[in-house]
Design an enzyme around this catalytic site. Structure first.
Site, mmCIF file in Angstrom:
data_model
loop_
_atom_site.group_PDB
_atom_site.id
_atom_site.type_symbol
_atom_site.label_atom_id
_atom_site.label_comp_id
_atom_site.label_asym_id
_atom_site.label_seq_id
_atom_site.Cartn_x
_atom_site.Cartn_y
_atom_site.Cartn_z
ATOM 1 N N SER A 1 0.722 -1.225 0.023
ATOM 2 C CA SER A 1 0.036 -0.018 0.065
ATOM 3 C C SER A 1 0.733 1.273 -0.172
ATOM 4 O O SER A 1 1.954 1.252 0.652
ATOM 5 C CB SER A 1 -0.986 0.052 1.274
ATOM 6 O OG SER A 1 -1.676 1.126 1.370
ATOM 7 N N TYR B 1 -2.381 5.569 -4.882
ATOM 8 C CA TYR B 1 -3.706 6.456 -4.569
ATOM 9 C C TYR B 1 -3.181 7.844 -5.471
ATOM 10 O O TYR B 1 -2.128 8.201 -5.697
ATOM 11 C CB TYR B 1 -3.918 6.799 -3.402
ATOM 12 C CG TYR B 1 -4.439 5.981 -2.422
ATOM 13 C CD1 TYR B 1 -5.536 5.278 -2.519
ATOM 14 C CD2 TYR B 1 -3.700 5.567 -1.132
ATOM 15 C CE1 TYR B 1 -6.128 4.225 -1.851
ATOM 16 C CE2 TYR B 1 -4.187 4.578 -0.358
ATOM 17 C CZ TYR B 1 -5.352 4.050 -0.515
ATOM 18 O OH TYR B 1 -5.998 2.851 0.255
ATOM 19 N N THR C 1 -5.956 2.512 -6.997
ATOM 20 C CA THR C 1 -7.182 2.279 -6.286
ATOM 21 C C THR C 1 -8.070 3.700 -6.552
ATOM 22 O O THR C 1 -7.374 4.844 -6.570
ATOM 23 C CB THR C 1 -6.846 2.352 -4.791
ATOM 24 O OG1 THR C 1 -6.322 1.174 -4.507
ATOM 25 C CG2 THR C 1 -8.222 2.448 -3.814
ATOM 26 N N LYS D 1 -8.489 -0.916 -9.092
ATOM 27 C CA LYS D 1 -9.208 -1.598 -7.889
ATOM 28 C C LYS D 1 -10.095 -0.481 -7.573
ATOM 29 O O LYS D 1 -10.007 0.814 -7.460
ATOM 30 C CB LYS D 1 -8.282 -1.798 -7.094
ATOM 31 C CG LYS D 1 -8.889 -2.268 -5.711
ATOM 32 C CD LYS D 1 -7.637 -2.816 -4.603
ATOM 33 C CE LYS D 1 -8.350 -3.291 -3.348
ATOM 34 N NZ LYS D 1 -9.036 -2.394 -2.478
ATOM 35 N N HIS E 1 -13.749 -1.518 -1.123
ATOM 36 C CA HIS E 1 -12.720 -1.129 -0.383
ATOM 37 C C HIS E 1 -13.119 -1.648 0.952
ATOM 38 O O HIS E 1 -12.867 -0.994 1.988
ATOM 39 C CB HIS E 1 -12.673 0.429 -0.162
ATOM 40 C CG HIS E 1 -11.583 0.943 0.186
ATOM 41 N ND1 HIS E 1 -10.754 1.604 -0.826
ATOM 42 C CD2 HIS E 1 -10.707 1.090 1.288
ATOM 43 C CE1 HIS E 1 -9.490 2.067 -0.247
ATOM 44 N NE2 HIS E 1 -9.520 1.771 0.926
#
Length: 386
Positions: free
Chosen positions: A107, A130, A156, A252, A276
């Site tokens: 992440s 992100y 994401t 995603k 999520h």
């Protein structure tokens, strides 16, 4: 000694061993948590068709995800603050995944950095990005991902704004990991966790601190993070990321057929049907219920995966039967990590693989690639497609 046989066993043990603020961070959803609960519960009505008197020898759960060989159609999902579930948690989870033969996704909001994980693994891992307002910071992060030899980028799309998670608010969890006095008292009751944290220097968001302009400590990080999630995200931004990256791109956060079609048009290599983990839009349908319509619409054009609620190998098999060509596990990994560190992640993967393998055999198949919707009992799921 506790005998671990299910992911639930690992969850119970993790809850005992991980400080409440970090356990709750991973094991919670937004608002009423209805979508969080539905992700798991909606697997249960789906019933399997048992077959007998078929040769069950020489079984294989091996397949490929975006062309990468995997021992089973599972990869580890990106989970923020994994390194606060157990010291150096991302490194431990990545090593467990590599040894088992599935991909690990790091992440953006990890405790261990891209470079930390690369230094402690040999197999290429994936990185989750992100969309931030600071494009120069994003570009630099993509360059670091490339330098680390990552084999795929996971973008994401469903965090343009942050859903309200009541447990985080009550635990004083913000964009920092600075605990309140009450949290400090709770940590003192978790000696195993404390000893682990004393033995590592990794206690902050190391992908950001020291790498992003103006972010040098936890205070400046909190200020930067609060301003950076980009509510203006558009498909043009996805195209920009694809151009900057140039490698395999996974999108995603897809829950809608129209968005799935737009994702195909963007040139992505795979999409992940995901809400999520129920942490964003409470009241959205579960991932497993969203899956069939999306597979029907775009499954012949792009790899469709799903994420959310997977707690067993049977869940993986059901998702595969409904058209998912890969799955992501987040909480199942987190429970294992919090319970037993790297050994716990390995245990979680072993549990899921064993259940997948045995259930596949009972359904009359020896190769995951031959499994289709015929292993499911009609009428036990809403199979309406677009």
């Amino acid at each position: 000694m506790t005998v671990i046989t299910t992911i639930e066993d690992l969850r119970v043990l993790a809850k005992k061993r991980v400080p409440r603020m970090f356990y709750d961070y991973a094991d919670s959803g937004s608002w009423t948590e209805s979508t969080y609960r539905a992700n798991e519960a909606d697997f249960q009505p789906i019933k399997l068709r048992q077959r007998v008197a078929v040769n069950m020898e020489n079984r294989s759960t091996a397949t490929k995800m975006v062309g990468i060989p995997v021992k089973m159609p599972v990869c580890i999902a990106p989970v923020g603050l994994t390194g606060m579930q157990s010291a150096d948690g991302e490194i431990k989870a990545a090593r467990a995944a590599e040894k088992f033969g599935i991909p690990f996704t790091l992440s953006t909001m990890s405790i261990c950095s891209i470079e930390d994980v690369a230094a402690h693994t040999t197999a290429p891992f994936w990185f989750q990005l992100y969309m931030m307002r600071d494009r120069s910071a994003m570009k630099a992060m993509i360059e670091r991902t490339r330098a680390a030899g990552c084999s795929a980028l996971v973008l994401t799309l469903d965090l343009q704004v942050i859903g309200q998670r009541h447990k985080d608010l009550k635990n004083n969890m913000r964009a920092t990991v600075i605990p309140s006095l009450g949290n400090l008292f709770d940590m003192a009751t978790k000696p195993r966790w404390c000893l682990g944290m004393l033995g590592t220097k990794r206690h902050t968001f190391r992908n950001l601190v020291g790498h992003v302009k103006g972010v040098s400590d936890m205070k400046s990080l909190a200020s930067w993070t609060n301003e950076q999630f980009d509510p203006t995200l558009s498909w043009a931004d996805v195209a920009w990321v694809k151009e900057q990256w140039g490698g395999k791109l996974i999108l995603k956060g897809i829950q809608d057929v129209e968005d799935a079609r737009l994702a195909v048009a963007s040139g992505a290599d795979a999409i992940v049907v995901s809400n999520h983990g129920g942490r964003q839009l409470d009241g959205a349908q579960s991932s497993i219920r969203a899956l069939p319509d999306i597979v029907a619409a775009v499954g012949s054009q792009i790899e469709v995966w799903m994420d959310g609620g997977i707690r067993s190998g049977q869940d993986v098999l059901k998702a595969w039967a409904l058209g998912a060509r890969g799955t992501m596990i987040g909480r199942a990994m987190v429970y294992g990590l919090g319970a037993m560190g790297e050994e716990g992640v390995t245990k979680a993967l072993q549990i899921i693989h064993k259940e997948l393998d045995v259930t596949m055999a009972f359904c009359g198949h020896t190769d995951i690639n031959t499994v289709d919707q015929s292993i499911l009992l009609p009428g036990t799921f809403d199979f309406k497609t677009a």
